[in-house]
Design an enzyme around this catalytic site. Structure first.
Site, PDB file in Angstrom:
ATOM      1  N   CYS A 150      30.377  34.741 -27.249  1.00 16.19           N
ATOM      2  CA  CYS A 150      30.368  33.588 -26.356  1.00 16.19           C
ATOM      3  C   CYS A 150      29.526  33.788 -25.099  1.00 16.19           C
ATOM      4  O   CYS A 150      28.523  33.115 -24.909  1.00 16.19           O
ATOM      5  CB  CYS A 150      31.801  33.256 -25.987  1.00 16.19           C
ATOM      6  SG  CYS A 150      32.889  33.315 -27.411  1.00 16.19           S
ATOM      7  N   THR A 197      27.602  29.783 -34.498  1.00 12.01           N
ATOM      8  CA  THR A 197      26.421  29.107 -33.915  1.00 12.01           C
ATOM      9  C   THR A 197      25.696  30.088 -32.998  1.00 12.01           C
ATOM     10  O   THR A 197      25.722  29.953 -31.777  1.00 12.01           O
ATOM     11  CB  THR A 197      26.876  27.873 -33.105  1.00 12.01           C
ATOM     12  OG1 THR A 197      27.912  28.310 -32.192  1.00 12.01           O
ATOM     13  CG2 THR A 197      27.411  26.779 -34.004  1.00 12.01           C
ATOM     14  N   ARG A 224      31.998  32.165 -16.129  1.00 10.34           N
ATOM     15  CA  ARG A 224      32.555  33.523 -16.248  1.00 10.34           C
ATOM     16  C   ARG A 224      31.423  34.552 -16.249  1.00 10.34           C
ATOM     17  O   ARG A 224      31.483  35.571 -15.571  1.00 10.34           O
ATOM     18  CB  ARG A 224      33.380  33.630 -17.533  1.00 10.34           C
ATOM     19  CG  ARG A 224      34.130  34.931 -17.720  1.00 10.34           C
ATOM     20  CD  ARG A 224      35.074  34.799 -18.914  1.00 10.34           C
ATOM     21  NE  ARG A 224      35.814  35.986 -19.253  1.00 10.34           N
ATOM     22  CZ  ARG A 224      36.893  36.412 -18.614  1.00 10.34           C
ATOM     23  NH1 ARG A 224      37.317  35.768 -17.539  1.00 10.34           N
ATOM     24  NH2 ARG A 224      37.544  37.499 -19.001  1.00 10.34           N
ATOM     25  N   LYS A 270      32.252  23.143 -22.200  1.00  8.03           N
ATOM     26  CA  LYS A 270      32.482  24.391 -22.927  1.00  8.03           C
ATOM     27  C   LYS A 270      31.514  25.472 -22.495  1.00  8.03           C
ATOM     28  O   LYS A 270      31.899  26.569 -22.095  1.00  8.03           O
ATOM     29  CB  LYS A 270      32.381  24.168 -24.440  1.00  8.03           C
ATOM     30  CG  LYS A 270      32.395  25.438 -25.266  1.00  8.03           C
ATOM     31  CD  LYS A 270      33.640  26.270 -25.040  1.00  8.03           C
ATOM     32  CE  LYS A 270      33.609  27.628 -25.735  1.00  8.03           C
ATOM     33  NZ  LYS A 270      34.827  28.423 -25.550  1.00  8.03           N
TER      34      LYS A 270
HETATM   35  N1  SAJ Z   1      33.832  41.380 -19.080  1.00 15.59           N
HETATM   36  C1  SAJ Z   1      33.457  42.085 -17.923  1.00 15.59           C
HETATM   37  N2  SAJ Z   1      34.161  41.854 -16.780  1.00 15.59           N
HETATM   38  C2  SAJ Z   1      35.213  40.962 -16.728  1.00 15.59           C
HETATM   39  C3  SAJ Z   1      35.565  40.244 -17.917  1.00 15.59           C
HETATM   40  C4  SAJ Z   1      34.857  40.488 -19.089  1.00 15.59           C
HETATM   41  O1  SAJ Z   1      32.532  42.906 -17.930  1.00 15.59           O
HETATM   42  O2  SAJ Z   1      35.821  40.838 -15.665  1.00 15.59           O
HETATM   43  C5  SAJ Z   1      33.088  41.611 -20.327  1.00 15.59           C
HETATM   44  C6  SAJ Z   1      33.979  42.135 -21.446  1.00 15.59           C
HETATM   45  O3  SAJ Z   1      34.036  43.532 -21.426  1.00 15.59           O
HETATM   46  C7  SAJ Z   1      33.246  41.628 -22.688  1.00 15.59           C
HETATM   47  C8  SAJ Z   1      32.641  40.325 -22.225  1.00 15.59           C
HETATM   48  O4  SAJ Z   1      32.615  40.364 -20.793  1.00 15.59           O
HETATM   49  O5  SAJ Z   1      32.217  42.519 -23.082  1.00 15.59           O
HETATM   50  C9  SAJ Z   1      33.403  39.078 -22.675  1.00 15.59           C
HETATM   51  O6  SAJ Z   1      34.723  39.258 -22.374  1.00 15.59           O
HETATM   52  P1  SAJ Z   1      35.750  38.014 -22.302  1.00 15.59           P
HETATM   53  O7  SAJ Z   1      36.988  38.548 -21.704  1.00 15.59           O
HETATM   54  O8  SAJ Z   1      35.141  36.865 -21.643  1.00 15.59           O
HETATM   55  O9  SAJ Z   1      36.040  37.699 -23.847  1.00 15.59           O
HETATM   56  P2  SAJ Z   1      35.515  36.557 -24.848  1.00 15.59           P
HETATM   57  O10 SAJ Z   1      34.039  36.460 -24.770  1.00 15.59           O
HETATM   58  O11 SAJ Z   1      36.140  36.820 -26.149  1.00 15.59           O
HETATM   59  O12 SAJ Z   1      36.221  35.228 -24.298  1.00 15.59           O
HETATM   60  C10 SAJ Z   1      35.560  34.243 -23.620  1.00 15.59           C
HETATM   61  C11 SAJ Z   1      36.635  33.515 -22.818  1.00 15.59           C
HETATM   62  N3  SAJ Z   1      36.032  32.563 -21.950  1.00 15.59           N
HETATM   63  C12 SAJ Z   1      36.532  32.381 -20.724  1.00 15.59           C
HETATM   64  O13 SAJ Z   1      37.473  32.986 -20.284  1.00 15.59           O
HETATM   65  C13 SAJ Z   1      35.863  31.319 -19.921  1.00 15.59           C
HETATM   66  C14 SAJ Z   1      37.573  32.794 -23.767  1.00 15.59           C
HETATM   67  O14 SAJ Z   1      38.467  31.979 -23.046  1.00 15.59           O
HETATM   68  C15 SAJ Z   1      36.747  31.876 -24.688  1.00 15.59           C
HETATM   69  O15 SAJ Z   1      37.569  31.221 -25.599  1.00 15.59           O
HETATM   70  C16 SAJ Z   1      35.768  32.731 -25.445  1.00 15.59           C
HETATM   71  O16 SAJ Z   1      34.905  33.341 -24.533  1.00 15.59           O
HETATM   72  C17 SAJ Z   1      34.998  31.811 -26.410  1.00 15.59           C
HETATM   73  O17 SAJ Z   1      35.333  31.860 -27.616  1.00 15.59           O
HETATM   74  O18 SAJ Z   1      34.214  31.015 -25.950  1.00 15.59           O
END
Ligand code: SAJ
Length: 445
Positions: free
Chosen positions: A270, A85, A213, A206
């Site tokens: 996400c 999506t 985050r 969601k």
């Molecule tokens: N990132 C940062 N700083 C941080 C954490 C992440 O710059 O402290 C960056 C990462 O490098 C990356 C992006 O953010 O480029 C996303 O990283 P992520 O660790 O959030 O990974 P996702 O997007 O795969 O996972 C998120 C998670 N959401 C939350 O923790 C609230 C995961 O639990 C969800 O299931 C997922 O989105 C989703 O599918 O929605």
């Protein structure tokens, strides 16, 4: 059959008495997964603990198979929707797949079946878009003849199975009957608690948890720019801030802090998208209008980080009397997340295009990724030999083991740009590098 559909299908197929059929279009990008999965192989690259064994086991015992034809929905007691999506350049959700599968599912829907939406959608989508399509094509009443619930995924590459089994699952039915059916279903695979609510509240929850985050990461990225300007280390500041006790079980006794990590950008399917789905829901189904400033500004801050990294490259080159124009810049890391092959909305693409736009010659490298829309190499030397700067964009474990002396010898100009706090700046400088790091002030005392 993607990062969400494959693990959840395999988990249900491992439940005694369950048989699961995965449906995957024979598209150019993903059609190959049909044969791969039916051979009991795992199409997802990178470290995914337990997934390969699980797929092999359920295919061998014949409780999981993958087909192209959605007619497989006939006689299914439960149908999970895990399609993409995305949003378009106007930040509007693209529901082409969601509408198409809903319409087709309706045709084969049996009375008493449950349809569970796992894909992230804008608040209001389950009742205002999916439900009418299902009712029209099935000629049945949702919540009465069949059941419908929004049961969002919380998967993360690197821990797909763990998150499905061990994280609480929010179950939002369009009515109580639907919630009851969905709770019963997910109770077979989720060991953590199941939390029931209504579909709209679950939809908001969601996108809120990902937006939360994203806003926190934006705060850290803004702090990184402040620290660079003041000449201090944002990662040290983060650790000092997080020395405040972080005991969620007793929030009243201590002001919880959990500052996240600054870095060279925010990617994935996400975080870059869900804040816009939230805004879309507000704009289209909200009773009164207002502009969510914090949420949208945070997106802008996180989207600006790749361009900030290019500024750091330019600044370091200037120290060697060189310009960005014509400079070969090695970008290490295509995946948006370490130790994965997931390239969706990767900040490395933005970095590549920004460098190109400003006259440099970027070369992308990744040790895990096998397919990407921009040409890249799996051969490290191809990227670093003769380069005027090396940018670390993803924290792959292969890069943590790199020998800095070997690296410096292969570069034309010893410039190291650290987008993920991989190296200690003093170590890099002692190894003869001109070092710049996101969040790391140049003249730290
Ligand atoms: N990132 C940062 N700083 C941080 C954490 C992440 O710059 O402290 C960056 C990462 O490098 C990356 C992006 O953010 O480029 C996303 O990283 P992520 O660790 O959030 O990974 P996702 O997007 O795969 O996972 C998120 C998670 N959401 C939350 O923790 C609230 C995961 O639990 C969800 O299931 C997922 O989105 C989703 O599918 O929605």
């Amino acid at each position: 059959m993607g990062y969400t559909g494959i693990p959840v299908a395999a988990l249900f197929a491992d439940v005694p008495g369950f048989s699961v059929v995965g449906v995957q279009r024979r598209s150019g990008r993903s059609g190959w997964k049909i044969q791969c999965l039916n051979e009991g192989k795992n199409p997802i690259g990178g470290d995914e603990p337990g997934l390969s064994e699980l797929i092999a086991r359920v295919v061998k015992k014949g409780t999981f198979m993958v087909v192209e034809d959605i007619a497989a929905c006939r006689d299914a007691e439960a149908i999970l929707i895990d399609v993409q999506t995305p949003i378009d350049s106007e930040k509007v959700p693209v529901y082409e797949s969601l509408r198409e599968v809903s319409e087709k599912i309706g045709k084969y829907l049996s009375s008493g079946s449950l349809v569970a939406i796992e894909s992230t959608v804008a608040p209001g989508t389950t009742k205002n878009i999916v439900m009418p399509i299902l009712e029209k094509s099935s000629r049945m009443k949702a919540g009465k003849d069949f059941f419908l619930a929004f049961c969002y995924e919380r998967v993360m590459v690197g821990r797909l199975i763990k998150n499905i089994v061990e994280l609480p699952r929010i179950i939002g039915g369009i009515n109580e009957e639907s919630t009851k059916h969905a709770m019963e279903l997910y109770g077979h695979i989720t060991k953590a608690k199941l939390v029931s609510t209504d579909a709209l509240t679950a939809e908001v929850a969601k996108v809120a948890e990902n937006t939360y985050r994203d806003v926190n990461i934006a705060f850290s990225n803004e702090m990184a720019l402040i620290c660079e300007s003041l000449g201090v280390n944002a990662y040290e500041v983060r650790e000092l801030v997080n020395t405040l006790p972080n005991d969620p079980s007793n929030p009243s006794s201590n002001p919880v802090r959990n500052m996240l990590f600054p870095g060279s950008g925010v990617g994935g399917h996400c975080l870059p998208k869900d804040p816009w789905l939230l805004k879309y829901g507000l704009d289209n189904y909200g009773r009164f209008k207002f502009f969510p400033k914090i949420i949208t500004d945070s997106r802008a801050v996180n989207d600006s980080m790749p361009s900030h990294v290019v500024d750091l490259v330019e600044d370091a080159l200037a120290e060697h009397g060189k310009k960005l124009k014509g400079a070969k810049v090695a970008i290490l890391g295509v995946a948006f997340l370490e130790n994965s092959d997931d390239t969706r909305n990767t900040p490395s693409a933005t970095l590549y295009h920004e460098l190109k736009k400003r006259g440099a010659k970027p070369v992308l490298h990744d040790p895990i990724v096998q397919r990407f829309e921009i040409s890249f190499t799996n051969n490290l030397d191809e990227a670093i030999v003769g380069a005027d700067a090396v940018v670390f964009a993803t924290k792959h474990k292969e890069y943590l083991r790199l020998n800095l002396n070997m690296l410096r010898k292969k570069l034309a100009t010893p410039i190291l740009i650290d987008g993920r706090n991989i190296f200690d700046d003093k170590t890099a400088r002692n190894a003869g590098f001109t070092y710049r790091g996101v969040g790391k002030g140049k003249n730290q005392n």
